[in-house]
Design an enzyme around this catalytic site. Structure first.
Site, PDB file in Angstrom:
ATOM      1  N   ARG A   5       0.798  -1.235   0.000  1.00 59.75           N
ATOM      2  CA  ARG A   5       0.000   0.000   0.000  1.00 59.75           C
ATOM      3  C   ARG A   5       0.831   1.286   0.000  1.00 59.75           C
ATOM      4  O   ARG A   5       0.444   2.289   0.612  1.00 59.75           O
ATOM      5  CB  ARG A   5      -1.012   0.037   1.159  1.00 59.75           C
ATOM      6  CG  ARG A   5      -2.043  -1.043   1.131  1.00 59.75           C
ATOM      7  CD  ARG A   5      -2.924  -1.006  -0.114  1.00 59.75           C
ATOM      8  NE  ARG A   5      -3.726  -2.206  -0.176  1.00 59.75           N
ATOM      9  CZ  ARG A   5      -3.337  -3.317  -0.820  1.00 59.75           C
ATOM     10  NH1 ARG A   5      -2.207  -3.344  -1.528  1.00 59.75           N
ATOM     11  NH2 ARG A   5      -4.088  -4.383  -0.815  1.00 59.75           N
TER      12      ARG A   5
ATOM     13  N   SER B 297     -10.967  -0.590   2.905  1.00 60.09           N
ATOM     14  CA  SER B 297     -10.247  -0.900   4.149  1.00 60.09           C
ATOM     15  C   SER B 297      -9.713   0.378   4.784  1.00 60.09           C
ATOM     16  O   SER B 297      -9.009   1.148   4.136  1.00 60.09           O
ATOM     17  CB  SER B 297      -9.090  -1.844   3.864  1.00 60.09           C
ATOM     18  OG  SER B 297      -9.597  -3.083   3.448  1.00 60.09           O
TER      19      SER B 297
ATOM     20  N   GLU C  75      -4.789   2.958   6.227  1.00 54.77           N
ATOM     21  CA  GLU C  75      -4.639   2.815   4.772  1.00 54.77           C
ATOM     22  C   GLU C  75      -5.335   4.022   4.118  1.00 54.77           C
ATOM     23  O   GLU C  75      -4.864   4.604   3.151  1.00 54.77           O
ATOM     24  CB  GLU C  75      -5.301   1.510   4.311  1.00 54.77           C
ATOM     25  CG  GLU C  75      -5.254   1.324   2.804  1.00 54.77           C
ATOM     26  CD  GLU C  75      -5.608  -0.091   2.373  1.00 54.77           C
ATOM     27  OE1 GLU C  75      -5.332  -1.050   3.120  1.00 54.77           O
ATOM     28  OE2 GLU C  75      -6.162  -0.242   1.264  1.00 54.77           O
TER      29      GLU C  75
HETATM   30  C1  LIG Z   1     -15.678  -0.549  -1.906  1.00 54.92           C
HETATM   31  C2  LIG Z   1     -14.177  -0.322  -1.933  1.00 54.92           C
HETATM   32  C3  LIG Z   1     -13.331  -1.406  -2.110  1.00 54.92           C
HETATM   33  C4  LIG Z   1     -11.940  -1.210  -2.144  1.00 54.92           C
HETATM   34  N1  LIG Z   1     -11.117  -2.286  -2.330  1.00 54.92           N
HETATM   35  C5  LIG Z   1      -9.782  -2.101  -2.400  1.00 54.92           C
HETATM   36  C6  LIG Z   1      -8.909  -3.209  -2.620  1.00 54.92           C
HETATM   37  O1  LIG Z   1      -9.321  -4.350  -2.777  1.00 54.92           O
HETATM   38  N2  LIG Z   1      -7.568  -2.967  -2.662  1.00 54.92           N
HETATM   39  C7  LIG Z   1      -7.057  -1.723  -2.513  1.00 54.92           C
HETATM   40  O2  LIG Z   1      -5.836  -1.567  -2.577  1.00 54.92           O
HETATM   41  N3  LIG Z   1      -7.865  -0.664  -2.301  1.00 54.92           N
HETATM   42  C8  LIG Z   1      -9.207  -0.818  -2.238  1.00 54.92           C
HETATM   43  N4  LIG Z   1     -10.014   0.260  -2.016  1.00 54.92           N
HETATM   44  C9  LIG Z   1      -9.427   1.586  -1.773  1.00 54.92           C
HETATM   45  C10 LIG Z   1      -9.235   2.464  -3.030  1.00 54.92           C
HETATM   46  O3  LIG Z   1     -10.132   2.099  -4.055  1.00 54.92           O
HETATM   47  C11 LIG Z   1      -7.787   2.383  -3.535  1.00 54.92           C
HETATM   48  O4  LIG Z   1      -6.885   2.846  -2.574  1.00 54.92           O
HETATM   49  C12 LIG Z   1      -7.603   3.211  -4.820  1.00 54.92           C
HETATM   50  O5  LIG Z   1      -6.336   2.934  -5.364  1.00 54.92           O
HETATM   51  C13 LIG Z   1      -7.721   4.716  -4.584  1.00 54.92           C
HETATM   52  O6  LIG Z   1      -7.775   5.351  -5.863  1.00 54.92           O
HETATM   53  P1  LIG Z   1      -8.519   6.746  -6.049  1.00 54.92           P
HETATM   54  O7  LIG Z   1      -8.344   7.162  -7.448  1.00 54.92           O
HETATM   55  O8  LIG Z   1      -9.893   6.662  -5.541  1.00 54.92           O
HETATM   56  O9  LIG Z   1      -7.608   7.658  -5.114  1.00 54.92           O
HETATM   57  P2  LIG Z   1      -8.085   8.775  -4.077  1.00 54.92           P
HETATM   58  O10 LIG Z   1      -8.884   8.143  -3.001  1.00 54.92           O
HETATM   59  O11 LIG Z   1      -8.689   9.910  -4.781  1.00 54.92           O
HETATM   60  O12 LIG Z   1      -6.662   9.213  -3.487  1.00 54.92           O
HETATM   61  C14 LIG Z   1      -5.873   8.280  -2.775  1.00 54.92           C
HETATM   62  C15 LIG Z   1      -4.440   8.805  -2.726  1.00 54.92           C
HETATM   63  O13 LIG Z   1      -3.919   8.825  -4.052  1.00 54.92           O
HETATM   64  C16 LIG Z   1      -3.413  10.131  -4.363  1.00 54.92           C
HETATM   65  N5  LIG Z   1      -3.619  10.362  -5.799  1.00 54.92           N
HETATM   66  C17 LIG Z   1      -4.742  10.154  -6.527  1.00 54.92           C
HETATM   67  N6  LIG Z   1      -4.521  10.487  -7.823  1.00 54.92           N
HETATM   68  C18 LIG Z   1      -3.236  10.903  -7.901  1.00 54.92           C
HETATM   69  C19 LIG Z   1      -2.405  11.394  -8.967  1.00 54.92           C
HETATM   70  N7  LIG Z   1      -2.847  11.500 -10.218  1.00 54.92           N
HETATM   71  N8  LIG Z   1      -1.130  11.743  -8.661  1.00 54.92           N
HETATM   72  C20 LIG Z   1      -0.648  11.652  -7.398  1.00 54.92           C
HETATM   73  N9  LIG Z   1      -1.382  11.197  -6.359  1.00 54.92           N
HETATM   74  C21 LIG Z   1      -2.660  10.833  -6.614  1.00 54.92           C
HETATM   75  C22 LIG Z   1      -4.217  11.078  -3.482  1.00 54.92           C
HETATM   76  O14 LIG Z   1      -3.508  12.274  -3.278  1.00 54.92           O
HETATM   77  C23 LIG Z   1      -4.341  10.240  -2.207  1.00 54.92           C
HETATM   78  O15 LIG Z   1      -3.158  10.332  -1.447  1.00 54.92           O
HETATM   79  C24 LIG Z   1     -11.405   0.094  -1.984  1.00 54.92           C
HETATM   80  C25 LIG Z   1     -12.282   1.192  -1.811  1.00 54.92           C
HETATM   81  C26 LIG Z   1     -13.653   0.977  -1.799  1.00 54.92           C
HETATM   82  C27 LIG Z   1     -14.560   2.158  -1.644  1.00 54.92           C
END
Ligand SMILES: Cc1cc2nc3c(=O)[nH]c(=O)nc-3n(C[C@H](O)[C@H](O)[C@H](O)COP(=O)(O)OP(=O)(O)OC[C@H]3O[C@@H](n4cnc5c(N)ncnc54)[C@H](O)[C@@H]3O)c2cc1C
Length: 306
Positions: A176, A225, A298
């Site tokens: 992560r 999570s 996380e």
């Molecule tokens: C129902 C559900 C299930 C999930 N299951 C999983 C799973 O199985 N495994 C898992 O790992 N995660 C899971 N997640 C968590 C989440 O989906 C992941 O962490 C995902 O990678 C976050 O991506 P995001 O685009 O939504 O990022 P955001 O939530 O918008 O941001 C997360 C981080 O990424 C940074 N970020 C985003 N875009 C950029 C960019 N372009 N440049 C630099 N930094 C950036 C942000 O600044 C922040 O620090 C789950 C979430 C939900 C709601």
């Protein structure tokens, strides 16, 4: 801190891509959070670079993706929030088993693109509701796979507007996360898989989605999570520690623990970020008192309290 003079200048120069006092609760899966003083949605790299070059050095700049791993505090962000626009959601084939995906592309769309092109190992991305930018930052993963097992290189821009290509060999990545600087805004990633039969890939995606839907809640306001698993010990996963530490009934207003998966916190209806944060700290305290283990987040918490 952004002065009114700076805000006006940004609005004047980047008119259509800049939104003032933007409600960030629309940008988080938890549906909570305050306002961004400046919300910037660049349409292309040149616009992003010009915008970054105009910011004063002490300006707070935060990047968000799909908001599926973000708790944005109720006081919002007295600075700039950047969300990459639709031109950053391109997905293309570099060669028969290599894909380039823009940071705004959704993980599940990258997985579907790989399926269409008969490339395996992208299946797990169909289970993650984020964007590629968030996937890189989080080294997201599930069922034994993670983003960096596919990555070859990352394309990014720093907060001074300089473009960079970073090969995977220069990146230390772990569960992560990685050592990629917080100063970077990811633009795209090059990902390599292996050619495979379409039927094999389709079945794997459907098996993984089935496993997910059996174990985790869906169609609710959550950010997945909340805590990282503290060790690889399958008996000490975050959810088990929470369950065994008498946390399940903890709640602050509408901020509650999902009955289906206790490492998922939910906003039942109208929780505030403060309610959710209180719940997070109450869980941490109970788990520490019971087990001596300090759970690490996380979920990313950003912004200022109200
Ligand atoms: C129902 C559900 C299930 C999930 N299951 C999983 C799973 O199985 N495994 C898992 O790992 N995660 C899971 N997640 C968590 C989440 O989906 C992941 O962490 C995902 O990678 C976050 O991506 P995001 O685009 O939504 O990022 P955001 O939530 O918008 O941001 C997360 C981080 O990424 C940074 N970020 C985003 N875009 C950029 C960019 N372009 N440049 C630099 N930094 C950036 C942000 O600044 C922040 O620090 C789950 C979430 C939900 C709601």
């Amino acid at each position: 801190m952004l002065t009114d003079k700076q805000v006006n200048l940004l609005k004047e120069k980047f008119n259509k891509s800049v939104y003032l006092n933007y409600d960030l609760s629309k940008s988080s899966w938890l549906n909570t959070g305050g306002l961004a003083k400046v919300f910037f949605k660049p349409e292309n790299i040149a616009e992003l670079s010009n915008f970054l070059k105009l910011l004063e050095e002490n300006t707070k700049v935060l990047v968000i993706g799909a908001g599926s791993n973000l708790l944005i505090r109720d006081g919002g962000i007295n600075g700039v929030v950047i969300k990459l626009g639709k031109n950053f959601s391109h997905i293309s084939l570099l060669n028969e088993n290599t894909i380039v995906a823009g940071a705004a592309a959704l993980d599940k769309d990258v997985s579907s693109f790989a399926l269409k092109n008969k490339i395996k190992n992208f299946e797990f991305l169909s289970c993650i509701p984020g964007s590629i930018g968030g996937a890189i930052r989080m080294n997201c993963g599930c069922y034994g796979e993670e983003l960096f097992s596919l990555a070859i290189s990352i394309q990014a821009i720093d907060k001074k507007g300089n473009l960079k290509v970073i090969p995977k060999s220069k990146i230390k990545y772990f569960y992560r996360g990685s050592d990629l600087s917080e100063d970077l805004i990811f633009l795209s990633v090059t990902l390599k898989g292996e050619k495979a039969d379409e039927k094999y890939i389709t079945k794997k995606i459907s098996d993984l989605l089935q496993r997910k839907s059996e174990a985790q809640p869906s169609k609710i306001k959550t950010c997945g999570s909340t805590f990282k698993n503290p060790t690889k010990d399958p008996k000490k996963q975050a959810w088990q520690l929470i369950k065994n530490s008498d946390c399940l009934q903890l709640a602050f207003g509408d901020a509650q623990i999902s009955p289906k998966h206790c490492n998922f916190l939910i906003n039942k209806k109208s929780a505030s970020s403060e309610d959710l944060e209180k719940l997070i700290y109450a869980i941490k305290e109970k788990v520490f008192d019971k087990t001596g283990i300090k759970l690490e987040l996380e979920l990313k918490i950003i912004g200022d309290p109200k």
